[in-house]
Scaffold this motif. Structure first.
Motif, short mmCIF file in Angstrom:
data_model
loop_
_atom_site.label_atom_id
_atom_site.label_comp_id
_atom_site.label_asym_id
_atom_site.label_seq_id
_atom_site.Cartn_x
_atom_site.Cartn_y
_atom_site.Cartn_z
N VAL A 185 -20.29 -31.16 -0.87
CA VAL A 185 -20.41 -32.18 -0.22
C VAL A 185 -19.20 -32.65 -1.01
CG1 VAL A 185 -19.31 -33.51 1.37
CG2 VAL A 185 -21.63 -32.40 1.87
N ALA A 186 -19.44 -33.23 -2.32
CA ALA A 186 -19.53 -34.08 -3.73
C ALA A 186 -18.39 -32.81 -4.07
CB ALA A 186 -20.25 -34.52 -4.14
N GLU A 187 -18.78 -31.59 -4.37
CA GLU A 187 -17.80 -30.74 -4.79
C GLU A 187 -16.97 -30.20 -4.43
OE1 GLU A 187 -21.52 -28.20 -7.61
OE2 GLU A 187 -20.52 -27.46 -5.86
N GLY A 188 -17.12 -30.55 -2.66
CA GLY A 188 -16.02 -29.55 -1.63
C GLY A 188 -15.25 -30.63 -2.02
N VAL A 189 -14.98 -32.00 -1.95
CA VAL A 189 -14.26 -33.11 -1.78
C VAL A 189 -13.27 -33.63 -2.96
CG1 VAL A 189 -14.43 -33.80 0.50
CG2 VAL A 189 -15.62 -35.22 -1.13
N GLY A 190 -14.53 -33.60 -4.44
CA GLY A 190 -13.92 -33.89 -5.31
C GLY A 190 -14.17 -35.28 -5.43
N LEU A 191 -15.63 -35.99 -5.68
CA LEU A 191 -15.62 -36.90 -6.21
C LEU A 191 -17.41 -37.26 -6.35
CD1 LEU A 191 -14.71 -38.76 -1.89
CD2 LEU A 191 -13.28 -38.76 -3.98
N ALA A 192 -17.58 -37.82 -6.10
CA ALA A 192 -19.05 -38.59 -7.27
C ALA A 192 -20.28 -38.40 -6.05
CB ALA A 192 -19.32 -39.53 -7.90
N ARG A 193 -20.68 -37.69 -6.59
CA ARG A 193 -21.67 -37.48 -5.06
C ARG A 193 -22.50 -39.40 -5.02
NH1 ARG A 193 -27.66 -37.80 -5.33
NH2 ARG A 193 -27.44 -38.39 -7.28
N VAL A 194 -22.76 -39.80 -5.60
CA VAL A 194 -23.13 -40.71 -5.30
C VAL A 194 -22.46 -41.59 -4.21
CG1 VAL A 194 -22.42 -42.67 -7.17
CG2 VAL A 194 -24.84 -43.35 -5.93
#
Length: 236
Positions: A185-194
């Protein structure tokens, strides 16, 4: 497993309701009653979590049954499933604490949605001693952020969460049919995993996403998420 009693005098409708309830994950019909008096006895004996109650029945109608349930302080929630649609009956059920009111005839999707909302409601109330305003809003206002596209006041979210970010993550999840990890999801939305993980935890607690835990190979199990309403093949 949420235990359900059906109180319905029409045996054909009773069987349809039983099949509908049994199709929803996490629910089990543990008893059926043909009238209000039988239903009340069944609630006293079986102590279900939830009862689906008709209005027009012999030997105590639905409203009389609900009144007695409340008078005797049984810890059972009520969903009315009935052909009665007049204002006074609906109002009386609500005043006596009915969780939902479903008017016959209805489709499976309607009762499925009601049961899923009820399951999320129970999870939210049972998991923690104190409930946030955002979680109460989900319960009582049944907010559908992704569908409405609205940006609610950030004060309704837990501290540190942002509505625009929540909308972005929710929109991405709702567009995917496969189970996704926080990293995906983080990769898909361009945010940090945490950061994404905090929003996923919030959405899961609010009943907006389903959580599956995958065990494979060496290392920690992986949490994967699926937006409610999407279907996916689940291969472990």
């Amino acid at each position: 497993m949420i235990k359900v009693v059906l109180i319905e005098d029409d045996l054909m409708v009773q069987e349809v309701n039983r099949q509908f309830v049994d199709q929803v994950n996490g629910f089990q019909v543990i008893g059926t009653a043909n009238n209000g008096a039988q239903g009340l006895e069944m609630i006293r004996e079986l102590k279900p979590d939830l009862a689906l109650v008709d209005v027009y029945m012999p030997d105590l109608d639905g409203l009389e049954t609900l009144t007695k349930i409340r008078t005797e302080a049984h810890k059972v929630d009520i969903i009315a499933v009935t052909a009665a649609s007049d204002r006074e009956t609906v109002r009386s059920f609500i005043q006596n604490g009915a969780y939902d009111y479903i008017v016959k005839p209805f489709k499976f999707e309607r009762i499925k949605k009601s049961l899923e909302n009820y399951r999320a409601f129970r999870i939210q109330l049972l998991e923690k001693e104190n409930v946030s305003q955002a979680e109460l809003d989900v319960i009582f206002l049944k907010l559908e952020t992704a569908k409405s596209g609205g940006h609610e006041d950030n004060e309704t979210l837990p501290k540190g969460l942002n509505q625009l970010t929540l909308d972005k993550i929710t929109e991405y999840l709702s567009s995917c049919s496969q189970l996704l990890s926080a990293e995906e999801v983080a990769e898909g939305v361009g945010l940090a995993r945490v950061t994404v993980r905090r929003y996923l935890d919030f959405l899961e607690k609010c009943g907006k996403v389903e959580l599956d835990i995958y065990y494979g190979g060496i290392g920690r199990p992986i949490n994967k998420y699926l937006y409610k309403g999407r279907s996916s093949s689940r291969l472990n």
